[in-house]
Design a protein around this motif. Structure first.
Motif, mmCIF file in Angstrom:
data_model
loop_
_atom_site.group_PDB
_atom_site.id
_atom_site.type_symbol
_atom_site.label_atom_id
_atom_site.label_comp_id
_atom_site.label_asym_id
_atom_site.label_seq_id
_atom_site.Cartn_x
_atom_site.Cartn_y
_atom_site.Cartn_z
ATOM 1 N N LEU A 117 61.764 13.127 17.537
ATOM 2 C CA LEU A 117 60.538 13.228 18.337
ATOM 3 C C LEU A 117 59.889 14.585 18.131
ATOM 4 C CD1 LEU A 117 58.676 12.057 20.596
ATOM 5 C CD2 LEU A 117 60.095 13.329 22.201
ATOM 6 N N LYS A 118 60.685 15.633 18.140
ATOM 7 C CA LYS A 118 60.151 16.974 17.917
ATOM 8 C C LYS A 118 59.514 17.080 16.533
ATOM 9 C CE LYS A 118 63.483 19.303 20.983
ATOM 10 N NZ LYS A 118 64.608 20.282 21.053
ATOM 11 N N ALA A 119 60.175 16.490 15.534
ATOM 12 C CA ALA A 119 59.679 16.573 14.162
ATOM 13 C C ALA A 119 58.354 15.845 13.991
ATOM 14 C CB ALA A 119 60.721 16.007 13.198
ATOM 15 N N VAL A 120 58.237 14.643 14.553
ATOM 16 C CA VAL A 120 56.986 13.904 14.389
ATOM 17 C C VAL A 120 55.878 14.545 15.211
ATOM 18 C CG1 VAL A 120 57.268 12.173 16.227
ATOM 19 C CG2 VAL A 120 56.071 11.570 14.129
ATOM 20 N N SER A 121 56.217 15.111 16.366
ATOM 21 C CA SER A 121 55.230 15.826 17.175
ATOM 22 C C SER A 121 54.699 17.052 16.442
ATOM 23 C CB SER A 121 55.853 16.249 18.513
ATOM 24 O OG SER A 121 54.955 17.036 19.275
ATOM 25 N N ASN A 122 55.583 17.724 15.711
ATOM 26 C CA ASN A 122 55.197 18.940 14.987
ATOM 27 C C ASN A 122 54.628 18.672 13.596
ATOM 28 O OD1 ASN A 122 56.037 20.595 17.102
ATOM 29 N ND2 ASN A 122 58.136 20.762 16.323
ATOM 30 N N GLY A 123 54.520 17.392 13.214
ATOM 31 C CA GLY A 123 53.941 17.056 11.917
ATOM 32 C C GLY A 123 54.869 17.239 10.733
ATOM 33 N N GLU A 124 56.182 17.261 10.976
ATOM 34 C CA GLU A 124 57.139 17.446 9.884
ATOM 35 C C GLU A 124 57.489 16.149 9.177
ATOM 36 O OE1 GLU A 124 60.565 19.467 11.439
ATOM 37 O OE2 GLU A 124 59.321 20.822 12.644
ATOM 38 N N THR A 125 57.155 15.008 9.756
ATOM 39 C CA THR A 125 57.423 13.707 9.154
ATOM 40 C C THR A 125 56.316 12.744 9.552
ATOM 41 O OG1 THR A 125 59.022 11.895 8.963
ATOM 42 C CG2 THR A 125 58.865 12.976 11.113
ATOM 43 N N GLU A 126 56.091 11.757 8.710
ATOM 44 C CA GLU A 126 55.049 10.774 9.023
ATOM 45 C C GLU A 126 55.539 9.723 10.005
ATOM 46 O OE1 GLU A 126 53.957 12.908 5.525
ATOM 47 O OE2 GLU A 126 55.739 11.653 5.794
ATOM 48 N N LEU A 127 56.779 9.260 9.840
ATOM 49 C CA LEU A 127 57.355 8.248 10.717
ATOM 50 C C LEU A 127 58.647 8.764 11.320
ATOM 51 C CD1 LEU A 127 57.066 5.013 8.492
ATOM 52 C CD2 LEU A 127 55.429 5.868 10.199
ATOM 53 N N ALA A 128 59.010 8.225 12.491
ATOM 54 C CA ALA A 128 60.270 8.632 13.113
ATOM 55 C C ALA A 128 60.751 7.554 14.063
ATOM 56 C CB ALA A 128 60.113 9.943 13.880
ATOM 57 N N PHE A 129 62.055 7.381 14.096
ATOM 58 C CA PHE A 129 62.674 6.642 15.191
ATOM 59 C C PHE A 129 62.829 7.600 16.363
ATOM 60 C CE2 PHE A 129 67.009 7.347 16.880
ATOM 61 C CZ PHE A 129 66.911 6.534 18.006
ATOM 62 N N THR A 130 62.431 7.140 17.533
ATOM 63 C CA THR A 130 62.751 7.829 18.781
ATOM 64 C C THR A 130 62.799 6.762 19.856
ATOM 65 O OG1 THR A 130 62.190 9.692 20.241
ATOM 66 C CG2 THR A 130 60.347 8.372 19.422
ATOM 67 N N HIS A 131 62.994 7.155 21.102
ATOM 68 C CA HIS A 131 62.923 6.204 22.207
ATOM 69 C C HIS A 131 61.611 6.417 22.959
ATOM 70 C CE1 HIS A 131 67.321 5.936 21.553
ATOM 71 N NE2 HIS A 131 67.151 4.696 21.972
ATOM 72 N N HIS A 132 61.029 5.331 23.410
ATOM 73 C CA HIS A 132 59.735 5.465 24.095
ATOM 74 C C HIS A 132 59.885 6.309 25.351
ATOM 75 C CE1 HIS A 132 60.777 2.477 27.216
ATOM 76 N NE2 HIS A 132 59.606 2.721 27.785
ATOM 77 N N THR A 133 61.063 6.261 25.972
ATOM 78 C CA THR A 133 61.325 7.090 27.146
ATOM 79 C C THR A 133 61.279 8.572 26.780
ATOM 80 O OG1 THR A 133 62.705 5.360 28.112
ATOM 81 C CG2 THR A 133 63.011 7.590 28.964
ATOM 82 N N MET A 134 61.875 8.921 25.640
ATOM 83 C CA MET A 134 61.872 10.315 25.187
ATOM 84 C C MET A 134 60.462 10.773 24.821
ATOM 85 S SD MET A 134 64.725 11.765 25.497
ATOM 86 C CE MET A 134 65.490 10.830 26.814
ATOM 87 N N ALA A 135 59.667 9.867 24.252
ATOM 88 C CA ALA A 135 58.283 10.220 23.916
ATOM 89 C C ALA A 135 57.510 10.608 25.174
ATOM 90 C CB ALA A 135 57.595 9.061 23.200
ATOM 91 N N TYR A 136 57.742 9.858 26.243
ATOM 92 C CA TYR A 136 57.081 10.162 27.519
ATOM 93 C C TYR A 136 57.578 11.491 28.080
ATOM 94 C CZ TYR A 136 55.520 9.682 32.364
ATOM 95 O OH TYR A 136 54.938 9.904 33.595
ATOM 96 N N LEU A 137 58.904 11.656 28.104
ATOM 97 C CA LEU A 137 59.470 12.882 28.673
ATOM 98 C C LEU A 137 59.110 14.104 27.830
ATOM 99 C CD1 LEU A 137 63.014 11.579 29.724
ATOM 100 C CD2 LEU A 137 61.014 11.938 31.185
ATOM 101 N N GLY A 138 59.023 13.917 26.508
ATOM 102 C CA GLY A 138 58.627 15.020 25.640
ATOM 103 C C GLY A 138 57.197 15.455 25.904
ATOM 104 N N ALA A 139 56.317 14.491 26.123
ATOM 105 C CA ALA A 139 54.919 14.820 26.414
ATOM 106 C C ALA A 139 54.779 15.536 27.752
ATOM 107 C CB ALA A 139 54.078 13.538 26.416
ATOM 108 N N GLN A 140 55.740 15.287 28.655
ATOM 109 C CA GLN A 140 55.732 15.945 29.962
ATOM 110 C C GLN A 140 56.444 17.290 29.934
ATOM 111 O OE1 GLN A 140 53.988 14.297 32.425
ATOM 112 N NE2 GLN A 140 53.606 12.870 30.750
#
Length: 359
Positions: free
Chosen positions: A102-125
């Motif tokens: 999640l950190k990598a895709v947020s920072n633009g280090e990869t085009e695609l990533a597996f993460t959990h939708h829950t983590m995506a929400y918590l990361g944005a918060q």
């Protein structure tokens, strides 16, 4: 050298597909501009009548996933040759994990990533427990992969029949190891909806243990704990260790009204039903929640690229299922509406889902 690399990539794909058929520190400096060149397909194309037009020039992108051998890696490996064949997109899979990906895709280090939708929400918060207050936003959904359901497990002869029973005297609760995603649900859910805190369990003569999934069944069967919490698809092999024991298994249901109320202000969790018969002796559906494993991308990813990736996933779904049974078991586009409460669809993916009438 090129022949060696090509052979290695081919072997990775073959091994991934073989593993899936039999189932159950990432590199940096990846170009964030992949997919912006080549021949785009008609933006108003009708998937029912118009074939997807692949790129004239091969596009190269990366997918931070998991280590080889797991379900998620196998799903990604199954789609690698399909993306290449039908869209001319060359995808390289790299190992990773939900939070670092999640950190990598947020920072633009990869085009695609597996993460959990829950983590995506918590990361944005910028959740303090998982992300130490640092915000990792700008992550969009392409497609769901598998649900990871919170499962509350005890023995068939246990006097625990509902979560409210955890307020009783001397309850020994087994939670996941510190930082486990399941803990992030069950601890506040118990406190907010049932008025049961970890402190109150201890004050009533009980105890809290933090144990791994692999240790939990033995601890339960030996009487070290009375009930444990874990996450995963069903039937989960760890849970089956209890299922096949002398006294069998009991899954604890979550009260419908309490769950509805909790989810109304916790969009990071998706409602899930564990169907009756998932485990021996389970004669009714069980209310639960899931953190969905997803294919994610950065919100700035090229729309045409994401459209092509998404369209290949679902137009060639049957072909993928023939190679990987987990895709047919767990990967369903109908789950998307329950996930988008927590994470936005990428415009390219959204375009495809609207074309097929899902949205």
């Amino acid at each position: 050298m090129k022949k060696v690399l090509s052979f290695a990539l081919a072997m990775t794909m073959v091994l991934g597909l073989a593993a899936c058929g039999n189932t159950s520190n990432p590199p940096s400096n990846v170009s964030s501009n992949a997919g912006t060149s080549g021949t785009p397909s008609n933006s108003s194309a009708d998937p029912a009548t118009d074939a997807l037009v692949p790129y004239e020039k091969t596009q190269f992108i990366t997918f931070y996933c998991t280590s080889p051998g797991g379900t998620l890696y196998d799903i990604a490996a199954t789609y690698m040759p399909l993306w290449q064949e039908y869209a001319n997109i060359n995808v390289t899979i790299n190992p990773g994990g939900s939070i670092p990906n999640l950190k990598a895709v947020s920072n633009g280090e990869t085009e695609l990533a597996f993460t959990h939708h829950t983590m995506a929400y918590l990361g944005a918060q910028g959740d303090k427990d998982f992300f130490e207050g640092v915000t990792y936003g700008g992550v969009n959904l392409i497609a769901p992969m598998t649900p990871a359901a919170v499962q509350v497990v005890t023995t068939g002869d246990s006097k625990i029949n509902s979560l409210s029973d955890l307020s009783g005297s001397g309850i020994k609760l087994g939670l996941g190891i510190a930082g486990s995603t399941g803990n992030a649900f069950i601890v506040p859910f118990l406190e907010e909806e049932y008025g049961i805190s970890l402190d109150s369990i201890v004050a009533n003569g009980g105890a809290i243990s933090y144990i791994s999934d692999s240790e939990a069944p033995a601890a339960l069967l030996d009487g070290q704990i009375d009930v444990f919490i874990l996450m995963g698809v069903w039937p989960k092999p760890t849970v089956q260790e209890v299922e096949y024991s002398k006294n069998g298994i009991k899954l604890i249901d979550m009260d419908e009204d309490k769950l509805t109320n909790y989810l109304s202000h916790h969009p990071e969790w998706a409602r899930t039903t564990i169907p009756a018969g998932s485990y021996t002796g389970q004669d009714k559906d069980i209310n639960a929640v899931s953190a969905f494993a997803i294919i994610a991308c950065n919100e700035t990813a090229d729309e045409e690229m994401v459209y092509k990736l998404t369209r290949v996933i679902w137009e060639h779904y049957d072909e993928a299922c023939a190679s990987c049974k987990d895709i047919g078991s767990w990967m369903h586009k109908e789950d998307i509406p329950s996930i988008t409460n927590a994470i936005s669809l990428h415009p390219g993916a959204e375009r495809y889902y609207k074309e097929i009438g899902l949205l």
